[in-house]
Design a protein around this motif. Structure first.
Motif, PDB file in Angstrom:
ATOM      1  N   THR A 139       0.946  -0.655  -0.179  1.00 46.40           N
ATOM      2  CA  THR A 139      -0.515  -0.110   0.034  1.00 46.40           C
ATOM      3  C   THR A 139       0.674   1.011   0.125  1.00 46.40           C
ATOM      4  OG1 THR A 139      -0.019   0.352   1.980  1.00 46.40           O
ATOM      5  CG2 THR A 139      -1.795  -0.902   1.153  1.00 46.40           C
ATOM      6  N   SER A 140       0.351   2.361   0.154  1.00 46.57           N
ATOM      7  CA  SER A 140       0.985   3.093   0.057  1.00 46.57           C
ATOM      8  C   SER A 140       1.775   3.749   1.204  1.00 46.57           C
ATOM      9  CB  SER A 140       0.101   4.498  -0.976  1.00 46.57           C
ATOM     10  OG  SER A 140       0.069   4.977  -2.011  1.00 46.57           O
ATOM     11  N   ALA A 141       0.980   3.807   2.279  1.00 44.74           N
ATOM     12  CA  ALA A 141       0.798   3.767   3.531  1.00 44.74           C
ATOM     13  C   ALA A 141       2.402   3.172   3.863  1.00 44.74           C
ATOM     14  CB  ALA A 141       0.246   3.166   4.619  1.00 44.74           C
ATOM     15  N   ASP A 142       2.655   1.583   3.615  1.00 45.95           N
ATOM     16  CA  ASP A 142       3.550   0.935   3.317  1.00 45.95           C
ATOM     17  C   ASP A 142       5.110   1.381   2.774  1.00 45.95           C
ATOM     18  OD1 ASP A 142       2.367  -1.372   4.365  1.00 45.95           O
ATOM     19  OD2 ASP A 142       1.681  -2.307   3.158  1.00 45.95           O
ATOM     20  N   ALA A 143       4.469   1.928   1.374  1.00 51.09           N
ATOM     21  CA  ALA A 143       6.201   2.308   0.936  1.00 51.09           C
ATOM     22  C   ALA A 143       6.655   3.756   1.405  1.00 51.09           C
ATOM     23  CB  ALA A 143       5.430   2.936  -0.475  1.00 51.09           C
ATOM     24  N   ILE A 144       5.253   5.003   1.974  1.00 46.88           N
ATOM     25  CA  ILE A 144       5.200   5.895   2.645  1.00 46.88           C
ATOM     26  C   ILE A 144       6.326   5.532   3.813  1.00 46.88           C
ATOM     27  CG2 ILE A 144       5.052   7.530   4.180  1.00 46.88           C
ATOM     28  CD1 ILE A 144       2.381   8.230   1.480  1.00 46.88           C
ATOM     29  N   TRP A 145       5.798   4.921   4.880  1.00 47.99           N
ATOM     30  CA  TRP A 145       6.996   4.038   5.993  1.00 47.99           C
ATOM     31  C   TRP A 145       8.873   3.253   5.298  1.00 47.99           C
ATOM     32  CZ3 TRP A 145       8.363  -0.934   7.550  1.00 47.99           C
ATOM     33  CH2 TRP A 145       9.186  -1.436   8.277  1.00 47.99           C
TER      34      TRP A 145
END
Length: 329
Positions: A139-145
């Protein structure tokens, strides 16, 4: 321009307040021989002082205002290390510096590169191991993390002058397949990110800061300064900063003021603090950074002058802490 053969280095005595003692020592001519503010409100304006933080800069301005003893005075130029005015002149040197990328833009673009890597990861894993990976930044959240952690690693390596090209030689051959996946991920840093910055005409913020510090060190070493230059409160933990501090300490009108050098530490313990290659535990000793900086400046503790009055209670407390924190061996 000729530099001093011997560095001009000070530390604040135990119990003496750091910023008031620093300000008084500059004004009375102790820090820089031949420079004394006296009652001239314009004299201080020729001095430049580098401190570690903006908060320290604000507090030091207040100290000078109180000590000046006049209704109006032009204070020294007091700047946090690595932060220079917008009109800082790089034209006199060979440095051409791209502006730094914004923090949010950097995170978004790194996350985009992470997602691209994640999309190629299943095929790379099947090629190496015949199985799919267990975890993916799906997910985008995973990628940003993951991008945020990668950005922190990039900044740390840049601050320490790390060389990404040595990554491929870090791991033994028996871990080669798993390491190939890691190297594939690190291509974001070694290949894709530099290309992105070049296309946008930008630079990383830490690299930009290091380049400015390096340019200032080169300028001072080559041309000197008309007024006093003082660096105070920094341990020079980053290579670029250490180089600037070294240059300032050897300017004819320069001075380096260290934060809390322990001159009471016995010689055997002081020598142990300098042997990090033999005992890794000394990396955590509070005097390790100062010892490393003094070695870099080709100076010893005997070359360091204490400023301010030593308080008896503070001296006793300092000695007790010094004993409590002796290197383990």
């Amino acid at each position: 321009m000729s530099l001093r053969d011997k560095p001009n280095i000070f530390t604040i005595a135990p119990g003496a307040p750091f910023l008031p003692t620093l300000a008084k020592s500059l004004m009375d001519g102790t820090l820089v021989p031949g420079f004394k503010a006296g009652g001239d409100p314009l004299t201080l304006a020729s001095a430049t002082i580098y401190v570690p933080t903006r908060r320290a800069a604000r507090a030091l301005r207040s100290e000078f205002a109180q000590l000046s003893g006049v209704n109006a005075a032009i204070l020294p130029s007091i700047q946090p290390l690595g932060e220079f005015d917008d009109d800082f002149d790089l034209s006199s040197g060979s440095l051409t510096l791209a502006p730094p990328i914004g923090r949010e833009e950097r995170l978004v673009q790194l996350a985009r590169l992470v997602r691209q890597w994640a999309q190629a990861l299943p095929e790379a894993t099947r090629t190496l191991f015949g199985t799919d990976p267990v975890l993916l930044p799906s997910t985008s959240a995973d990628a940003i993390w993951l991008a945020r952690n990668l950005a922190d690693l990039m900044d740390e390596a840049e601050r320490e002058g790390g060389d990404w090209t040595k990554l491929k030689d870090l791991v033994p051959e028996d871990h080669a397949n798993w390491w190939q996946l890691t190297l594939g991920f690190m291509q974001i840093v070694t290949e894709h990110w530099p290309r992105h910055l070049a296309e946008k005409g930008l630079s990383d913020a830490v690299a930009h800061r290091n380049a400015l510090i390096g340019a200032e060190a080169d300028r001072l070493a080559s041309h000197g300064s008309q007024g006093p230059v003082i660096a105070a409160g920094s341990t020079g933990s980053m290579p670029a900063t250490a180089e600037l501090l070294k240059v300032i300490s050897r300017l004819p009108n320069g001075a380096l003021v260290l934060p809390g050098l322990d001159k009471s530490l016995d010689e055997s313990a002081w020598e142990a603090v300098g042997k990090a290659d033999e005992n890794a535990s000394v990396f955590g000793h509070p005097q390790f950074g100062l010892r490393k900086l003094l070695d870099f400046c080709a100076a010893t503790r005997d070359d360091v002058t204490e400023l301010g009055a030593i308080g008896k209670l503070a001296l006793a407390r300092n000695e007790a802490i010094s004993l409590a924190l002796l290197p383990a061996d």
